[in-house]
Write a protein that holds these residues in place. Structure first.
Motif, PDB file in Angstrom:
ATOM      1  N   ARG A  19       0.809  -1.213   0.000  1.00  0.00           N
ATOM      2  CA  ARG A  19       0.000   0.000   0.000  1.00  0.00           C
ATOM      3  C   ARG A  19       0.846   1.269   0.000  1.00  0.00           C
ATOM      4  N   ARG A  20       1.984   1.224   0.681  1.00  0.00           N
ATOM      5  CA  ARG A  20       2.836   2.421   0.749  1.00  0.00           C
ATOM      6  C   ARG A  20       3.411   2.780  -0.626  1.00  0.00           C
ATOM      7  N   LYS A  21       3.732   1.768  -1.409  1.00  0.00           N
ATOM      8  CA  LYS A  21       4.321   2.011  -2.722  1.00  0.00           C
ATOM      9  C   LYS A  21       3.312   2.558  -3.725  1.00  0.00           C
ATOM     10  N   ILE A  22       2.016   2.490  -3.375  1.00  0.00           N
ATOM     11  CA  ILE A  22       1.006   3.073  -4.264  1.00  0.00           C
ATOM     12  C   ILE A  22       0.348   4.292  -3.620  1.00  0.00           C
ATOM     13  N   GLY A  23       1.031   4.873  -2.614  1.00  0.00           N
ATOM     14  CA  GLY A  23       0.594   6.142  -2.056  1.00  0.00           C
ATOM     15  C   GLY A  23      -0.437   6.072  -0.946  1.00  0.00           C
ATOM     16  N   LEU A  24      -0.599   4.921  -0.313  1.00  0.00           N
ATOM     17  CA  LEU A  24      -1.553   4.784   0.798  1.00  0.00           C
ATOM     18  C   LEU A  24      -0.762   4.576   2.085  1.00  0.00           C
ATOM     19  N   LEU A  71     -13.929  -1.066  11.142  1.00  0.00           N
ATOM     20  CA  LEU A  71     -13.519  -0.885   9.759  1.00  0.00           C
ATOM     21  C   LEU A  71     -12.008  -0.888   9.673  1.00  0.00           C
ATOM     22  N   GLN A  72     -11.495  -1.392   8.580  1.00  0.00           N
ATOM     23  CA  GLN A  72     -10.086  -1.227   8.251  1.00  0.00           C
ATOM     24  C   GLN A  72     -10.059  -0.361   7.003  1.00  0.00           C
ATOM     25  N   ALA A  73      -9.313   0.731   7.065  1.00  0.00           N
ATOM     26  CA  ALA A  73      -9.252   1.652   5.934  1.00  0.00           C
ATOM     27  C   ALA A  73      -7.807   2.028   5.648  1.00  0.00           C
ATOM     28  N   THR A  97     -10.686   5.914  16.379  1.00  0.00           N
ATOM     29  CA  THR A  97      -9.691   5.489  15.396  1.00  0.00           C
ATOM     30  C   THR A  97      -8.455   4.941  16.090  1.00  0.00           C
ATOM     31  N   ASN A  98      -7.878   3.943  15.465  1.00  0.00           N
ATOM     32  CA  ASN A  98      -6.634   3.333  15.918  1.00  0.00           C
ATOM     33  C   ASN A  98      -5.691   3.293  14.726  1.00  0.00           C
ATOM     34  N   LEU A  99      -4.717   4.185  14.726  1.00  0.00           N
ATOM     35  CA  LEU A  99      -3.763   4.286  13.635  1.00  0.00           C
ATOM     36  C   LEU A  99      -2.748   3.156  13.734  1.00  0.00           C
ATOM     37  N   VAL A 100      -2.512   2.471  12.642  1.00  0.00           N
ATOM     38  CA  VAL A 100      -1.534   1.388  12.605  1.00  0.00           C
ATOM     39  C   VAL A 100      -0.135   1.984  12.509  1.00  0.00           C
ATOM     40  N   LEU A 101       0.701   1.670  13.483  1.00  0.00           N
ATOM     41  CA  LEU A 101       2.087   2.128  13.450  1.00  0.00           C
ATOM     42  C   LEU A 101       2.965   1.184  12.645  1.00  0.00           C
ATOM     43  N   ARG A 102       2.713  -0.110  12.814  1.00  0.00           N
ATOM     44  CA  ARG A 102       3.527  -1.115  12.117  1.00  0.00           C
ATOM     45  C   ARG A 102       2.727  -2.404  12.053  1.00  0.00           C
ATOM     46  N   ASN A 103       2.729  -3.033  10.905  1.00  0.00           N
ATOM     47  CA  ASN A 103       2.063  -4.321  10.743  1.00  0.00           C
ATOM     48  C   ASN A 103       3.052  -5.410  11.139  1.00  0.00           C
ATOM     49  N   ILE A 104       2.752  -6.127  12.209  1.00  0.00           N
ATOM     50  CA  ILE A 104       3.636  -7.181  12.693  1.00  0.00           C
ATOM     51  C   ILE A 104       3.421  -8.476  11.919  1.00  0.00           C
ATOM     52  N   LYS A 105       2.157  -8.813  11.699  1.00  0.00           N
ATOM     53  CA  LYS A 105       1.845 -10.060  11.002  1.00  0.00           C
ATOM     54  C   LYS A 105       0.491  -9.935  10.325  1.00  0.00           C
ATOM     55  N   GLY A 106       0.434 -10.338   9.088  1.00  0.00           N
ATOM     56  CA  GLY A 106      -0.847 -10.456   8.415  1.00  0.00           C
ATOM     57  C   GLY A 106      -1.096  -9.363   7.392  1.00  0.00           C
ATOM     58  N   VAL A 164      -1.337   5.672   5.198  1.00  0.00           N
ATOM     59  CA  VAL A 164      -2.053   5.596   6.468  1.00  0.00           C
ATOM     60  C   VAL A 164      -2.987   4.386   6.457  1.00  0.00           C
ATOM     61  N   GLU A 165      -2.826   3.547   7.470  1.00  0.00           N
ATOM     62  CA  GLU A 165      -3.741   2.426   7.689  1.00  0.00           C
ATOM     63  C   GLU A 165      -4.364   2.629   9.062  1.00  0.00           C
ATOM     64  N   VAL A 166      -5.660   2.424   9.154  1.00  0.00           N
ATOM     65  CA  VAL A 166      -6.369   2.713  10.391  1.00  0.00           C
ATOM     66  C   VAL A 166      -7.476   1.686  10.611  1.00  0.00           C
ATOM     67  N   PHE A 167      -7.695   1.356  11.888  1.00  0.00           N
ATOM     68  CA  PHE A 167      -8.860   0.587  12.285  1.00  0.00           C
ATOM     69  C   PHE A 167      -9.797   1.561  12.976  1.00  0.00           C
ATOM     70  N   VAL A 168     -11.048   1.543  12.604  1.00  0.00           N
ATOM     71  CA  VAL A 168     -12.026   2.479  13.140  1.00  0.00           C
ATOM     72  C   VAL A 168     -13.148   1.691  13.800  1.00  0.00           C
ATOM     73  N   LEU A 169     -13.373   1.966  15.086  1.00  0.00           N
ATOM     74  CA  LEU A 169     -14.479   1.365  15.819  1.00  0.00           C
ATOM     75  C   LEU A 169     -15.653   2.329  15.766  1.00  0.00           C
ATOM     76  N   VAL A 170     -16.829   1.815  15.423  1.00  0.00           N
ATOM     77  CA  VAL A 170     -18.008   2.645  15.244  1.00  0.00           C
ATOM     78  C   VAL A 170     -19.122   2.166  16.166  1.00  0.00           C
ATOM     79  N   ARG A 171     -19.766   3.132  16.811  1.00  0.00           N
ATOM     80  CA  ARG A 171     -20.923   2.831  17.651  1.00  0.00           C
ATOM     81  C   ARG A 171     -22.122   3.578  17.071  1.00  0.00           C
ATOM     82  N   LEU A 172     -23.242   2.882  16.944  1.00  0.00           N
ATOM     83  CA  LEU A 172     -24.461   3.492  16.435  1.00  0.00           C
ATOM     84  C   LEU A 172     -25.341   3.975  17.577  1.00  0.00           C
ATOM     85  N   ILE A 173     -26.225   4.887  17.264  1.00  0.00           N
ATOM     86  CA  ILE A 173     -27.162   5.405  18.261  1.00  0.00           C
ATOM     87  C   ILE A 173     -28.182   4.337  18.632  1.00  0.00           C
TER      88      ILE A 173
END
Length: 138
Positions: A39-44, A89-91, A118-127, A46-55
């Motif tokens: 993803r980095r080599k194609i300009g992406l 979500l993973q974005a 939001t939880n910003l991914v600092l480094r992908n360890i596995k997967g 930032v990787e983030v996991f987003v937890l969402v709660r609905l009303i």
């Protein structure tokens, strides 16, 4: 990998291996094949996991949310959850500014969304990696 190499790796001749492979594709065990991109080599960058709660869950909020998220290009995966949050979500996005716009202008504007974390991914360890298959040998 060519079928002949796969056959050698699993101890079969090419024809039975090809038949088994075709049967797994037809039954849906194998869902498809594809390239893995850096993803980095194609300009992406930032990787983030987003937890969402609905009303609420008693209205159309969950269905509305799913429909909107399925159309969002930055979202590469989405899971419905139990527990404190309703969805994860993973974005992937080009930069932090794009992440900010995605959260503020896309996610938070979906009717029925209560809050996001939001939880910003600092480094992908596995997967992502292959599925564990050792239980099939039993």
């Amino acid at each position: 990998m060519p079928t002949t190499e796969l056959a050698a790796a699993v101890g079969l001749s090419a024809t039975p291996c090809a038949r088994r492979l075709e049967a797994m594709m037809e039954s849906g065990v194998i869902e498809g094949f594809g390239a893995r991109l850096d993803r980095r080599k194609i300009g992406l960058s930032v990787e983030v996991f987003v937890l969402v709660r609905l009303i609420s869950h008693s209205d159309q909020s969950p269905d509305r949310f799913v429909t909107k998220v399925e159309a969002m290009e930055p979202v590469i995966a989405c899971w419905a959850l139990t527990g404190d949050h309703d969805f994860m979500l993973q974005a992937v996005l080009p930069d932090v500014e794009a992440l900010n716009r995605f959260i503020a202008e896309d996610l938070m504007r979906i009717e029925g969304v209560r809050d996001v974390r939001t939880n910003l991914v600092l480094r992908n360890i596995k997967g992502p990696g292959p599925l564990p298959l050792s239980h099939l040998a039993e």
